[in-house]
Motif scaffolding. Structure first.
Motif, mmCIF file in Angstrom:
data_model
loop_
_atom_site.group_PDB
_atom_site.id
_atom_site.type_symbol
_atom_site.label_atom_id
_atom_site.label_comp_id
_atom_site.label_asym_id
_atom_site.label_seq_id
_atom_site.Cartn_x
_atom_site.Cartn_y
_atom_site.Cartn_z
ATOM 1 N N LEU A 33 44.969 33.027 38.094
ATOM 2 C CA LEU A 33 44.314 33.695 38.727
ATOM 3 C C LEU A 33 44.162 35.733 39.290
ATOM 4 O O LEU A 33 42.985 35.839 38.067
ATOM 5 C CB LEU A 33 44.182 33.269 40.602
ATOM 6 C CG LEU A 33 43.469 32.019 40.611
ATOM 7 C CD1 LEU A 33 43.876 31.336 41.498
ATOM 8 C CD2 LEU A 33 42.191 31.613 40.603
ATOM 9 N N ARG A 34 45.310 36.405 38.331
ATOM 10 C CA ARG A 34 45.148 37.347 38.324
ATOM 11 C C ARG A 34 44.396 37.400 37.367
ATOM 12 O O ARG A 34 43.954 38.587 37.056
ATOM 13 C CB ARG A 34 46.287 38.251 39.137
ATOM 14 C CG ARG A 34 47.072 37.465 40.129
ATOM 15 C CD ARG A 34 48.011 38.583 40.975
ATOM 16 N NE ARG A 34 48.557 37.976 42.219
ATOM 17 C CZ ARG A 34 47.559 38.525 43.402
ATOM 18 N NH1 ARG A 34 46.828 39.178 42.694
ATOM 19 N NH2 ARG A 34 47.883 38.434 44.536
ATOM 20 N N VAL A 35 45.126 37.182 35.628
ATOM 21 C CA VAL A 35 44.327 37.810 35.007
ATOM 22 C C VAL A 35 43.167 37.108 34.495
ATOM 23 O O VAL A 35 42.434 38.055 34.384
ATOM 24 C CB VAL A 35 45.417 36.993 33.524
ATOM 25 C CG1 VAL A 35 44.811 36.819 32.362
ATOM 26 C CG2 VAL A 35 46.722 36.837 34.022
ATOM 27 N N VAL A 36 43.137 36.453 34.678
ATOM 28 C CA VAL A 36 41.227 35.834 35.264
ATOM 29 C C VAL A 36 40.372 36.867 36.462
ATOM 30 O O VAL A 36 39.322 37.302 35.801
ATOM 31 C CB VAL A 36 41.120 34.294 36.032
ATOM 32 C CG1 VAL A 36 39.468 33.877 36.108
ATOM 33 C CG2 VAL A 36 41.498 33.153 34.924
ATOM 34 N N ALA A 37 41.099 37.843 37.039
ATOM 35 C CA ALA A 37 40.030 38.804 38.087
ATOM 36 C C ALA A 37 40.355 39.864 37.411
ATOM 37 O O ALA A 37 39.245 41.197 37.419
ATOM 38 C CB ALA A 37 41.029 38.687 39.588
ATOM 39 N N ILE A 91 38.326 49.577 40.405
ATOM 40 C CA ILE A 91 39.203 49.747 40.625
ATOM 41 C C ILE A 91 39.737 48.537 41.243
ATOM 42 O O ILE A 91 40.763 47.721 41.499
ATOM 43 C CB ILE A 91 38.804 49.987 42.839
ATOM 44 C CG1 ILE A 91 38.544 51.290 42.681
ATOM 45 C CG2 ILE A 91 39.423 50.250 43.581
ATOM 46 C CD1 ILE A 91 37.847 52.226 43.600
ATOM 47 N N ALA A 92 39.142 46.913 41.191
ATOM 48 C CA ALA A 92 39.383 45.914 40.685
ATOM 49 C C ALA A 92 40.387 45.914 40.336
ATOM 50 O O ALA A 92 41.490 44.822 40.588
ATOM 51 C CB ALA A 92 38.250 44.560 41.314
ATOM 52 N N SER A 93 40.215 46.206 38.750
ATOM 53 C CA SER A 93 40.674 46.272 38.012
ATOM 54 C C SER A 93 42.259 46.521 37.316
ATOM 55 O O SER A 93 43.174 45.936 36.800
ATOM 56 C CB SER A 93 39.814 46.084 36.427
ATOM 57 O OG SER A 93 39.865 48.076 36.500
ATOM 58 N N ILE A 94 41.865 47.701 38.008
ATOM 59 C CA ILE A 94 43.767 48.507 37.830
ATOM 60 C C ILE A 94 44.391 47.973 39.055
ATOM 61 O O ILE A 94 45.274 47.224 38.720
ATOM 62 C CB ILE A 94 42.262 50.018 38.714
ATOM 63 C CG1 ILE A 94 42.479 50.634 37.176
ATOM 64 C CG2 ILE A 94 44.277 50.495 39.021
ATOM 65 C CD1 ILE A 94 42.107 52.013 37.990
ATOM 66 N N TYR A 95 43.939 47.487 40.631
ATOM 67 C CA TYR A 95 44.690 46.868 41.125
ATOM 68 C C TYR A 95 45.385 45.399 41.376
ATOM 69 O O TYR A 95 46.601 44.706 40.862
ATOM 70 C CB TYR A 95 43.797 46.621 42.394
ATOM 71 C CG TYR A 95 44.582 45.418 43.293
ATOM 72 C CD1 TYR A 95 45.694 46.089 43.921
ATOM 73 C CD2 TYR A 95 43.822 44.308 43.477
ATOM 74 C CE1 TYR A 95 46.089 44.451 44.948
ATOM 75 C CE2 TYR A 95 44.938 43.048 44.111
ATOM 76 C CZ TYR A 95 46.149 43.333 45.029
ATOM 77 O OH TYR A 95 46.810 42.939 45.565
ATOM 78 N N ALA A 96 44.295 44.761 40.168
ATOM 79 C CA ALA A 96 45.158 43.282 39.674
ATOM 80 C C ALA A 96 45.888 43.605 38.337
ATOM 81 O O ALA A 96 46.917 42.746 38.136
ATOM 82 C CB ALA A 96 43.787 42.911 38.612
ATOM 83 N N ALA A 97 45.389 44.771 37.850
ATOM 84 C CA ALA A 97 46.808 45.102 36.932
ATOM 85 C C ALA A 97 48.093 45.632 37.930
ATOM 86 O O ALA A 97 49.120 44.861 37.074
ATOM 87 C CB ALA A 97 46.630 46.549 35.230
#
Length: 200
Positions: A33-37, A91-97
């Motif tokens: 799910l985190r990779v998908v996000a 912001i969401a993509s940086i956090y997900a990584a």
């Protein structure tokens, strides 16, 4: 014989207990799910960040005069709602990584539990951030598709069709990312519920 059969029931094929096996499956699901996000938020930011379109628009100044052709441009940074959407997805993509790195590097123990709680709270913040950004972008997108006769705002998507279609794709990708973060929040809540329920 009975002890051997009990061990076969309680242990997995690799010798792990049922609880450990469920924990591994939960971690795998969370990682996916985190990779998908991450992929969805990066895609949404890129699709909207490169969105622009140039058109020659005829302007009728007066009924008795011929129309004047004017070159008009539509770019994502002309609208504050779309700027907010791009920034929110970045912001969401940086956090997900970062969350993926934390998840892969974290071990076990109380420190890992506290870290999981912090990540769960951050996931909830990402849900709110993405849904608010998508709501703002969707509102301005509907204005572009339909206009607003009460304030005499004309629709523009009949002219800048490619631009509006790209905005719609970005919103869809970002909404799917928000749903992925929502699923992560649900998994975190279920995990802590089972952990605290087992202690009662």
């Amino acid at each position: 014989m009975e002890s051997e059969s009990n061990n076969k029931v309680s242990n997995g094929l690799d010798g792990s207990t049922g609880a450990e096996s469920m924990a591994r499956r939960g971690n795998t699901c969370e990682l996916i799910l985190r990779v998908v996000a991450l992929a969805l938020t990066v895609a949404a930011a890129i699709v909207l960040g490169v969105d622009k379109q140039t058109k020659v628009v005829p302007i009728q100044i007066a009924p008795t005069l011929p129309a004047v052709n004017i070159v008009a441009q539509a770019k994502w940074h002309y609208l504050s709602a779309l700027v907010y959407a791009v920034v929110a997805n970045i912001i969401a993509s940086i956090y997900a990584a970062i969350a993926i790195v934390i998840m892969l590097g974290s071990g076990k123990g109380k420190a890992s539990i506290r870290l999981g709680q912090m990540v769960g709270v951050a996931d909830l913040l990402m849900v709110g951030l993405l849904f608010s950004a998508n709501g703002a972008a969707l509102a301005i997108g509907l204005m572009g598709y339909k206009g607003n006769s009460h304030v005499r705002w004309n629709k523009v998507c009949n002219v800048f069709d490619k631009f509006c279609d790209q905005v719609a794709v970005s919103i869809l990708l970002s909404l799917l990312a928000a749903l992925a973060f929502t699923a992560l929040v649900a998994i975190t809540l279920l995990t802590f519920h089972k952990r605290f329920a087992s202690k009662l």
